[in-house]
Structures are given as C-alpha cells and as structure tokens.
Design a protein around this motif. Sequence first.
Motif, short mmCIF file in Angstrom:
data_model
loop_
_atom_site.label_atom_id
_atom_site.label_comp_id
_atom_site.label_asym_id
_atom_site.label_seq_id
_atom_site.Cartn_x
_atom_site.Cartn_y
_atom_site.Cartn_z
N LEU A 237 -25.55 128.34 57.71
CA LEU A 237 -25.06 127.11 57.07
C LEU A 237 -23.60 126.82 57.49
CD1 LEU A 237 -26.68 127.27 53.53
CD2 LEU A 237 -27.27 125.81 55.46
N SER A 238 -22.79 127.86 57.56
CA SER A 238 -21.41 127.62 58.01
C SER A 238 -21.41 127.05 59.41
CB SER A 238 -20.58 128.91 58.04
OG SER A 238 -20.84 129.69 56.93
N ALA A 239 -22.23 127.65 60.27
CA ALA A 239 -22.26 127.20 61.66
C ALA A 239 -22.72 125.75 61.73
CB ALA A 239 -23.18 128.09 62.49
N VAL A 305 -22.16 133.48 62.77
CA VAL A 305 -21.58 132.13 62.86
C VAL A 305 -21.34 131.76 64.32
CG1 VAL A 305 -19.59 130.70 62.31
CG2 VAL A 305 -20.54 132.21 60.58
N ILE A 306 -20.76 132.70 65.07
CA ILE A 306 -20.43 132.40 66.47
C ILE A 306 -21.71 132.16 67.27
CG2 ILE A 306 -19.47 133.37 68.59
CD1 ILE A 306 -17.35 134.73 66.81
N ALA A 308 -24.67 131.28 66.16
CA ALA A 308 -25.37 130.07 65.70
C ALA A 308 -24.67 128.82 66.22
CB ALA A 308 -25.46 130.06 64.18
N ARG A 309 -23.33 128.85 66.21
CA ARG A 309 -22.62 127.68 66.72
C ARG A 309 -22.93 127.46 68.19
NH1 ARG A 309 -16.51 126.96 65.11
NH2 ARG A 309 -16.97 125.04 66.20
N ALA A 310 -22.92 128.56 68.95
CA ALA A 310 -23.21 128.42 70.38
C ALA A 310 -24.62 127.86 70.58
CB ALA A 310 -23.07 129.77 71.07
N ALA A 311 -25.57 128.36 69.77
CA ALA A 311 -26.95 127.90 69.90
C ALA A 311 -27.06 126.43 69.54
CB ALA A 311 -27.87 128.73 69.02
N ILE A 312 -26.37 126.02 68.48
CA ILE A 312 -26.44 124.62 68.06
C ILE A 312 -25.80 123.72 69.10
CG2 ILE A 312 -25.55 122.98 66.35
CD1 ILE A 312 -25.90 125.24 64.28
N LYS A 313 -24.69 124.20 69.67
CA LYS A 313 -24.00 123.42 70.68
C LYS A 313 -24.87 123.21 71.90
CE LYS A 313 -19.24 123.97 70.46
NZ LYS A 313 -18.25 125.00 70.48
N SER A 314 -25.73 124.18 72.19
CA SER A 314 -26.52 124.07 73.42
C SER A 314 -27.74 123.17 73.26
CB SER A 314 -26.96 125.46 73.88
OG SER A 314 -27.93 125.96 72.99
#
Lengths: 435, 269
Positions: A237-239, A305-306, A308-314
Amino acid sequence: MSTRAEALPAAPASGRPPTDWKSPDMVARVKRRYRSETIFRFIGLAALVFAVGFLALLLATMLRSGLSGFVQTQVKVSVELDPTLLELGSDRSGQALLNADYLSAYARGLRESLGPAGPDIASANGWTALREMVMADPTLLGRTVEIWVPARSAFDQYAKVGIDPDIPPELAPVSSEQIAAFERLSEQGRIRTSLNRTLLFSGDSTTPEAAGIWGAFIGSLLTIAVTLALAFPVGVLSAVYLEEFAPRNRLTDFIEVSINNLAAVPSIIFGLLGLAVFLNTMGLPRSAPLVGGLTLALMTLPVIVIAARAAIKSVPPSIRDAALGIGASRLQTVFEHVVPLALPGILTGTIIGVARALGETAPLLMIGMRAFIVDAPRSITDPATVLPVQIFLWSDNVDRGFVEKTSAAILVLLVLLLLINGVAIYLRNKFEQKW
Amino acid sequence: MSTDTLARIAGKQEAVDALPLMTARDVHVYYGQKHALKGVSIDITRENVTAFIGPSGCGKSTFLRCFNRMNDTIDNARVTGRIELEGQDIHAPEMDVVQLRARVGMVFQKPNPFPKSIYENIAYGPRIHGLAATQQEMDEIVTRSLTRAGLWDEVKDRLQDSGTALSGGQQQRLCIARAIAVDPEVILMDEPCSALDPIATGKVEELIDELRGRYAIVIVTHNMQQAARVSQKTAFFHLGDLVEYDDTSVIFTDPKESRTRDYITGRYG
Ligand SMILES: Nc1ncnc2c1ncn2[C@@H]1O[C@H](COP(=O)(O)OP(=O)(O)OP(=O)(O)O)[C@@H](O)[C@H]1O
Ligand SMILES: [Mg+2]
C-alpha cells in the motif's frame, strides 16, 4: 523528386574517398573487436565458475558434516510395564497414566535387557516413548514391550565415525569397556541405524540425541507469518500510494530517501528498536514470535516497498491511459490494472525480503528469542526460538553431537529457503504477463 | 499525390452544418513553463469527422487530450480556457471526470489492449459504469461493439484469448471496440493508424466512416491522404496555434493561410 535523385551519386564528391572495408586498419579493428569479445567471455565464465564453486563448496561442507545428522543410532530396550513398578495402583484414568513412573520402569528395563552398561548407552529420555505407548493403548500394562530408543550421542558418534584417534583414551567420551558392551549389543541385533525423527520432530534439549528443530521450525513459521501479515499489505500500500497518488514534492522525496536508507540499516539496529519499543515501551511478551515478527516486519518493509515501487513503475503507462481513457477511476486503474500487472515483481520482492527475514539472527537475539525452549510455541505470544537462532545456539555447543546437529539444521534451513525461492519463481512465471 | 486527387476524395463527402457537440474557447495549455497551446477555439459536431493536422510538436495531441481531461494525469500540465460538452463546462466542479471520460472516449496512437481476454477488454468499461444488468446484456454489448468495430468475424471463436495476442491492426480495432462499448458521444483518436500497415489502416478508416454520425470523431493524423479520406472538417495547427479550421475540401484545395498551403503541399513540416 528529381532533384533528390540527382543528389545521390554526388555524395563521393564531398572529397572523401569511398570506405575501404578491407584496408589493414579495418582488418586490425575487426580483429581487436573479436579479441575483446573473447576475453570478455572468458572473464565472465571465470567469474561464474568462481561463484558457483564457492556455493558448491559451502553445500558440500554442509552435506558432509550434516547428512549424518539425519540418521540416528538406536538401541532396542525391553521394558516390563509392571503396574506396581509404574506406581499405578488400580487407577487407570488418563491423568494417572500420564503421571505414572515410567522412568523407573525404563531404568530397570535398560539394566535388565542391556546389562550394566545399558544406562550409559541408551538415551535417558527414552521413557517418554513408553508413556506415549501406554496412553495410546492401556492394555499393554503388565506386558513386556520392546522399544527402539536413541543411543546416547557419544555412542551415536562412535557408531558413525568410530574412535577419534586424536583424543587420548583417558579423555575419550566412551571407555573401552563401554565399547565392548556396545559391540556385544550390536551382535545381539539390539543396535540399528534409522532415520532421525528426533531431529525433525522434537524440540530443543540439552542432550544432543534428544534435541530437534521442531520448536524452532514452528517458531520460524509463526514469526514469518507475523512478518508477512504486517509487511506485505503495509509495504504494497505504501508503494502504491507513493507511486500512484502522492504528489511529487520535498516531503515525498524525503520519504523516498528514508526508505532507501532503511533498507540498508544493519539488522541488529532493528533488534534494538524492537527491544526498546515493543518490549520496554509496549510491554509485549519477550521471546515471542509476535515481537520477532514485528521486528522483522520493520526490517522487511523497506525491501518490499522498494521492490513494489519498481514493479509498479515498470507497468507501461499505456495501460493506465487505456483504463483512464474509458472512464476507470484512479483507484480502479491502480487496483484492477496496474497492481495485477506489477504483482509478479511485488511477489518476487516480498519473497526475497521474507527469505532474508527467515535467515535473520541478530535482531531476534536482541529481543530474547535465544532462550532455551523445549516445547513448540502454540501461539504467537508463546516463547519461541527460530531456526537460525537455534543453529547459532547449537553451534556454540562443543559436544560433537551438536556439531552434527548444527550442520543438519543448516541443511534444513537451506532446503526451506530453496522451497521459498522456488515458490517465488513459480509465482513469477504464473502471473507474468506475456506482451 | 496532387491536390486534385485530394480534392476529389474530400469532395465526395461535404461537411454538414450542425450544432456543435463540443466547443473549446481560448484554450491554453502549459507544461510547466512551456506554453504548448496558445488560445485555441473550435467546435466539434457529431455529424462530421474532424481531423487535426500539423507538424510534429505543434500541440495536436495536447489539444485532443483536453477534451477528456487526460492532461489532468500529467503532473505539470495546466489547462485554461473553457471547454463544453453539450453546453456543460467540463472543468466545472460538478463535472465528474470519470463520467466525462466515459462520454468522451479515446483511442491511442499505440494499440493498448488490456492484457486480458478479448471479451474482458470490451466488457470492462460497461461493467465499471454499470451499463449491463445481466450477463446476457453484457454479451450483447460485447458482440455489438466488436461487430461495429469490424472485428467480430475475426475473433468470435476466440473471445477468451488474450487481447494482446491479436495483430497490431486487430488490437487497434479492439481498442476502438472497447471505446464504443461504453457508448460515448465523442471518440478522440490520436494517430490511430500510425502503427498499422495499409490494409489495417484501410479497415480502421472504413470503420471511422461507418461510425460517423453516431459519434463525434476527432482524429489526429500525420497522413494527409488519410485526413482527406476520412474527415469532413480539418484543423491545421502550427506551433501551438490553430492556424486554420475549415471544411476538409477547402483546406486541401483552397486554404486561406499560406502556412496551411505550404504544409499541405509538403513544403515543410
Ligand atoms: N508531458 C509533457 N511535458 C512537457 N512538455 C510536453 C509534454 N507533452 C508534450 N509536450 C510539449 O508540448 C508540445 C506539443 O506536444 P504534442 O504532443 O501535443 O505535439 P503533437 O502535435 O501531438 O506532436 P506529434 O505529431 O509528434 O505527436 C511539444 O513541444 C512537446 O514537447
Ligand atoms: Mg501527438
């Protein structure tokens, strides 16, 4: 159109002679290129061999000293389940059966069926098996039963590796008379080697032949469950919030830097934090998987978080456009399109974080999970220990039997990690989107 | 291609005078400091297909994205001016941007089907807007949308296959079907054929022609012939200005501005 057609042959007129692809310079250049490619391939291969070699060395060492831990030398003992000896009287209730004096009956059985050296050879904890048998089938009372009990660690080692020639006879763990007795029993068929169920299915013990990893295994599972239950939803959720909803400003930049920083903080510091906050301030129970899990969750959170953020960004922006373009709300776009597509990456990151948490020792030592605990925990608030801490505790023990146990427990931990990473790969392949 | 041919093609379908469905008045767009669109006003009617042409970077996409407020999703974009859909200000607080985007659909330059089944690609929009009460109604919507997009015969046996497994042209028609499934009033298309081969392009153009009158269609294109073939109104943009907006036949045969003439005849752009 026609002007361009005329312009084409005019190109060499610029003064440059046509390129000579066969000139010595060219040939040398091609050769250099081939040579650097060959060199790089060689270096790459060497690096790979080096890395794999180290892994193989580690594994081989563990296997060599640990595999023998999975088998156990056992002794056959005949015990007469005499109700008077068991101090049972006429009461046959479950409570009475539970509290009967199996130890005396067992001790007599040892002496009578194995001879005077019997108590030295067979494990002193063998009587618990008697209790289980009688509880399961009270009609055994009054009869003589034969049970296989673990040999004491010294004899287990003697059976597995023989006499260590480096140790002077007066310091040897087993005397020559005991060895003679052991060999006699062996000839009578009262000694066998069998799968070590104790290692896998018993709790910790002070004697190596009775010690197992069950308690630590359950402790690890409970701890990781707490970690996952907290770190996964909060991390994802944070990501999602940071990537998809938060405005880009100083504050979010600061948060991003802090999260990246947290991921690099040594784990023992999280242990100190857990000690100060969860134990001292909040008063949660010591040595409990709850506190261990919370502490490890703090440690795993930034990793998740890191990742998940990378995955969402991609996830390609065109998918967001597509969803928004037909009138999906931002929430729908994120949770019905972006997150499902990012899921393989999120899961891989989570599992890497969890695998790290599973192998973590230092922070758990800080919050008291190093206590000697025999029973497997029944809930997340019971005192417990975890596999890596159990390994650490056993490795401190000089008894040769514990050395073997340590390596065996390491093998179990490695297999567990292997399974977890296997699951990660399976999940990634299952959810991975083919474009 | 000579202007004569263009005139012949454009002349086939005269633009119709009608009440505007969407109007834009003095629209400016800024990306941070960059002034990308400088006070553009235009009327979009349901009866005509409107083409936006102009050299790269002149603000066609930027303007197109104003009509369904897709510029809202770009962090540093700022839009001023007034845009109305059926007389209603789309920037008004009571205008729900989600409903606006359902009423003003969009087809993007690169086909972007959801990585889900073909059926699910079409059904997603109607489902989130509650347009189908029963499974049967949903099936009807899917069938009708795919049929209208001219894709039904090609995919009717493989509705459960992934939308991303289709060819580029099929994917783009799937995206058009997805847009019309929510029954919009306007369809915005940003270079819908730039990734397609001539045959697929031809199919999409036919489709646009068939959809004309049912939906107001705005299409951005770099292909002059395409603009001439499919549109009745053409707007020529240059460096953020709307230079000229007229019937397609006029723009391609007798433009009033010299910049338009230069662009049409390929002298720059
Ligand atoms: N997200 C953005 N941030 C900053 N500037 C942008 C952004 N998007 C577009 N621009 C700028 O705005 C101007 C108009 O861009 P736009 O994409 O509307 O051009 P276009 O006419 O669609 O061009 P093309 O035909 O190449 O698609 C360009 O100068 C571009 O650099
Ligand atoms: Mg564009």
